[in-house]
Design an enzyme around this catalytic site. Sequence first.
Site, PDB file in Angstrom:
ATOM      1  N   ARG A 241       0.820  -1.220   0.000  1.00 34.56           N
ATOM      2  CA  ARG A 241       0.000   0.000   0.000  1.00 34.56           C
ATOM      3  C   ARG A 241       0.850   1.265   0.000  1.00 34.56           C
ATOM      4  NH1 ARG A 241      -3.299  -2.454   4.905  1.00 34.56           N
ATOM      5  NH2 ARG A 241      -4.034  -4.300   3.843  1.00 34.56           N
TER       6      ARG A 241
ATOM      7  N   SER B  59      -0.635  -7.811  11.041  1.00 31.48           N
ATOM      8  CA  SER B  59      -1.773  -8.249  11.859  1.00 31.48           C
ATOM      9  C   SER B  59      -1.503  -9.640  12.455  1.00 31.48           C
ATOM     10  CB  SER B  59      -3.029  -8.263  10.994  1.00 31.48           C
ATOM     11  OG  SER B  59      -2.797  -9.081   9.864  1.00 31.48           O
TER      12      SER B  59
ATOM     13  N   CYS C 179       0.305   0.440  16.293  1.00 32.78           N
ATOM     14  CA  CYS C 179       0.179  -0.768  17.133  1.00 32.78           C
ATOM     15  C   CYS C 179       0.330  -0.413  18.603  1.00 32.78           C
ATOM     16  CB  CYS C 179       1.211  -1.809  16.732  1.00 32.78           C
ATOM     17  SG  CYS C 179       2.866  -1.324  17.171  1.00 32.78           S
TER      18      CYS C 179
HETATM   19  P1  NAD Z   1      -1.135  -7.056   7.337  1.00 30.90           P
HETATM   20  O1  NAD Z   1      -1.011  -8.246   8.222  1.00 30.90           O
HETATM   21  O2  NAD Z   1      -2.351  -6.924   6.504  1.00 30.90           O
HETATM   22  O3  NAD Z   1       0.095  -7.003   6.299  1.00 30.90           O
HETATM   23  C1  NAD Z   1       1.428  -7.017   6.728  1.00 30.90           C
HETATM   24  C2  NAD Z   1       2.296  -7.587   5.612  1.00 30.90           C
HETATM   25  O4  NAD Z   1       1.943  -8.950   5.378  1.00 30.90           O
HETATM   26  C3  NAD Z   1       2.160  -6.867   4.281  1.00 30.90           C
HETATM   27  O5  NAD Z   1       3.451  -6.749   3.704  1.00 30.90           O
HETATM   28  C4  NAD Z   1       1.265  -7.789   3.465  1.00 30.90           C
HETATM   29  O6  NAD Z   1       1.517  -7.730   2.084  1.00 30.90           O
HETATM   30  C5  NAD Z   1       1.611  -9.160   4.006  1.00 30.90           C
HETATM   31  N1  NAD Z   1       0.482 -10.103   3.980  1.00 30.90           N
HETATM   32  C6  NAD Z   1      -0.810  -9.822   4.295  1.00 30.90           C
HETATM   33  N2  NAD Z   1      -1.572 -10.939   4.199  1.00 30.90           N
HETATM   34  C7  NAD Z   1      -0.742 -11.931   3.813  1.00 30.90           C
HETATM   35  C8  NAD Z   1      -0.933 -13.311   3.551  1.00 30.90           C
HETATM   36  N3  NAD Z   1      -2.130 -13.892   3.657  1.00 30.90           N
HETATM   37  N4  NAD Z   1       0.128 -14.049   3.173  1.00 30.90           N
HETATM   38  C9  NAD Z   1       1.352 -13.482   3.063  1.00 30.90           C
HETATM   39  N5  NAD Z   1       1.593 -12.178   3.296  1.00 30.90           N
HETATM   40  C10 NAD Z   1       0.557 -11.412   3.675  1.00 30.90           C
HETATM   41  O7  NAD Z   1      -0.927  -5.769   8.274  1.00 30.90           O
HETATM   42  P2  NAD Z   1      -1.101  -4.239   7.907  1.00 30.90           P
HETATM   43  O8  NAD Z   1      -2.548  -3.941   7.716  1.00 30.90           O
HETATM   44  O9  NAD Z   1      -0.152  -3.843   6.837  1.00 30.90           O
HETATM   45  O10 NAD Z   1      -0.577  -3.561   9.262  1.00 30.90           O
HETATM   46  C11 NAD Z   1      -1.403  -3.305  10.369  1.00 30.90           C
HETATM   47  C12 NAD Z   1      -1.182  -4.329  11.461  1.00 30.90           C
HETATM   48  O11 NAD Z   1       0.188  -4.346  11.858  1.00 30.90           O
HETATM   49  C13 NAD Z   1      -1.954  -4.009  12.732  1.00 30.90           C
HETATM   50  O12 NAD Z   1      -2.527  -5.194  13.218  1.00 30.90           O
HETATM   51  C14 NAD Z   1      -0.887  -3.494  13.689  1.00 30.90           C
HETATM   52  O13 NAD Z   1      -1.186  -3.667  15.052  1.00 30.90           O
HETATM   53  C15 NAD Z   1       0.280  -4.327  13.282  1.00 30.90           C
HETATM   54  N6  NAD Z   1       1.549  -3.750  13.696  1.00 30.90           N
HETATM   55  C16 NAD Z   1       2.214  -4.366  14.717  1.00 30.90           C
HETATM   56  C17 NAD Z   1       3.416  -3.853  15.177  1.00 30.90           C
HETATM   57  C18 NAD Z   1       4.168  -4.536  16.291  1.00 30.90           C
HETATM   58  O14 NAD Z   1       5.345  -4.211  16.498  1.00 30.90           O
HETATM   59  N7  NAD Z   1       3.554  -5.446  17.010  1.00 30.90           N
HETATM   60  C19 NAD Z   1       3.944  -2.699  14.570  1.00 30.90           C
HETATM   61  C20 NAD Z   1       3.243  -2.098  13.523  1.00 30.90           C
HETATM   62  C21 NAD Z   1       2.045  -2.652  13.093  1.00 30.90           C
END
Ligand code: NAD
Length: 499
Positions: free
Chosen positions: A176, A225, A280
């Site tokens: 994104r 996530s 997060c």
């Molecule tokens: P997301 O899980 O949708 O995507 C994260 C990454 O995973 C992206 O690069 C995406 O392309 C990839 N991805 C998504 N679905 C996938 C799948 N089925 N198979 C393989 N790859 C896949 O997360 P997001 O919406 O980009 O980010 C928001 C989330 O991140 C929130 O839940 C937030 O709390 C979390 N977050 C956590 C921390 C932490 O340190 N704990 C820090 C920042 C964000």
Amino acid sequence: MTVHHFLNGKNTEGTSGNFGDIYNPATGEVQYQVALASADDMNKAIADAAAAQPAWGAKNPQVRGRVMMAMVALMNRDMDKLAEALSREHGKTIPDAKGDLQRGLEVVEYCIGAAELLKGDYTGGAGTGIDMYSMRQPLGVVGSIMPFNFPAMMPLWHVAPALACGNAVVLKPSERDPSVPMMLAELFVEAGLPAGVFQVVNGKNEAVDALLDNDTIQGVSFVGSTAVAQYIYSRATANGKRAQCFGGAKNHMIIMPDADMAQAADAIVGAGFGAAGERCMAISVAVPVGEGTGDRLMKELIPRVEKLRVAPYTDGDDVDYGPVITQEAKDRILGLIQSGVDQGADLVIDNRDFKLQGYEKGYFVGPHLFDNVTTDMDIYKTEIFGPVVCSVRADDYETALKMVMDHEYGNGTAIFTRDGDTARDFAARVNIGMVGINVPVPVPLAYHTFGGWKKSMFGDLNQHGPDSFKFYSRTKTVTSRWPSGIKEGGEFHFKAIDD
Ligand code: NAD
């Protein structure tokens, strides 16, 4: 314009022929396209990284530290340009974008000390003529899969220590907002990083799965996530890789009756609504404790939330927050808000019909505040990841503590109080990875480590700080014997040192 990949030191087109749209979240219009790598694209990028890694890993750690030092200077030089690119894709305000870059840059600064951080142990005379020493060596090629919400900070938290340890890194940014990671890769090359050592491969699930199944990849870091974190952790570890996967959050802030209510309200506004709640470490649950505390908190909170200015980042410095990332995210947030109303919570600030003139198709969500939320409601159980704060009133401290402890997420939490005993008890007993005392967003600095507990983290080593150097290197221990040999009658004998 199309964002391709950054491979072998330059912008490179992939072979998949697949592209995704990158939207302007303020207008809802497609700004440009991003290449979506095929498994072949990913595997080729990994093979090239593997070819480049040995020479980089063999450099002495001061040399790698100097590349980090140069990178810090280049990021500072380009700060305005990077922040503008970040806000344009993500939608966050320029001060927020600079904060995102700054918190990433601080980890690059920390990595200047690679030589110190990679030092091993030594025991002389562990036995007769025997010395023993350990050293930390790079893993080889590692992969990072990153989320949309901090497109500079999150990649830098992983890429910088991985490189400083001597690894090659293959980064899969969020599809994104991939432009800033591409710009950072270019800056690393300008800072002196050899081509191929930092590869940026854009894409989605196909690219990620190829990375997880590629035998060359030795370690995987993921931030995103929880459902995806769990999936990545299982698949990476099943394939024999080391993995650290950071997931979602639901961060509670306890407000004790003795807290300074104005200070607590300021903290909730900044921590709950800043960056549209897409953090997060956002505070999404306020827990006022004791009779009357909930009413006193609302009295302070409501006027502050009503004053928030929601607008595009281009509207100036007094914008509090911008749009959320996609229409899908907006629909999801509004759906959860509706569920809160349907399940009986009091929506004391209701902006469900929020529209911004001139930006009707943008993904703006006005601030929402719920009171009298209960722990069985979806708005309490689910990570909303939007500008929504829920207040759950608790009769006493133990009830509030239990509430935090019983939640499935364990990223961050905070307590606001003037009482040292309560604060100390909370910090000691709560099962959450990062705790704030009168600090709403307790993000540890670069030289400490960042990580949650429970369903907010899978794996055992945190992000940045000393843990990152442990994650991105492995220990080798050498036992050596250098006896003073003497020849007697043509035979070689060990001369024991303690003879
Ligand atoms: P997301 O899980 O949708 O995507 C994260 C990454 O995973 C992206 O690069 C995406 O392309 C990839 N991805 C998504 N679905 C996938 C799948 N089925 N198979 C393989 N790859 C896949 O997360 P997001 O919406 O980009 O980010 C928001 C989330 O991140 C929130 O839940 C937030 O709390 C979390 N977050 C956590 C921390 C932490 O340190 N704990 C820090 C920042 C964000």
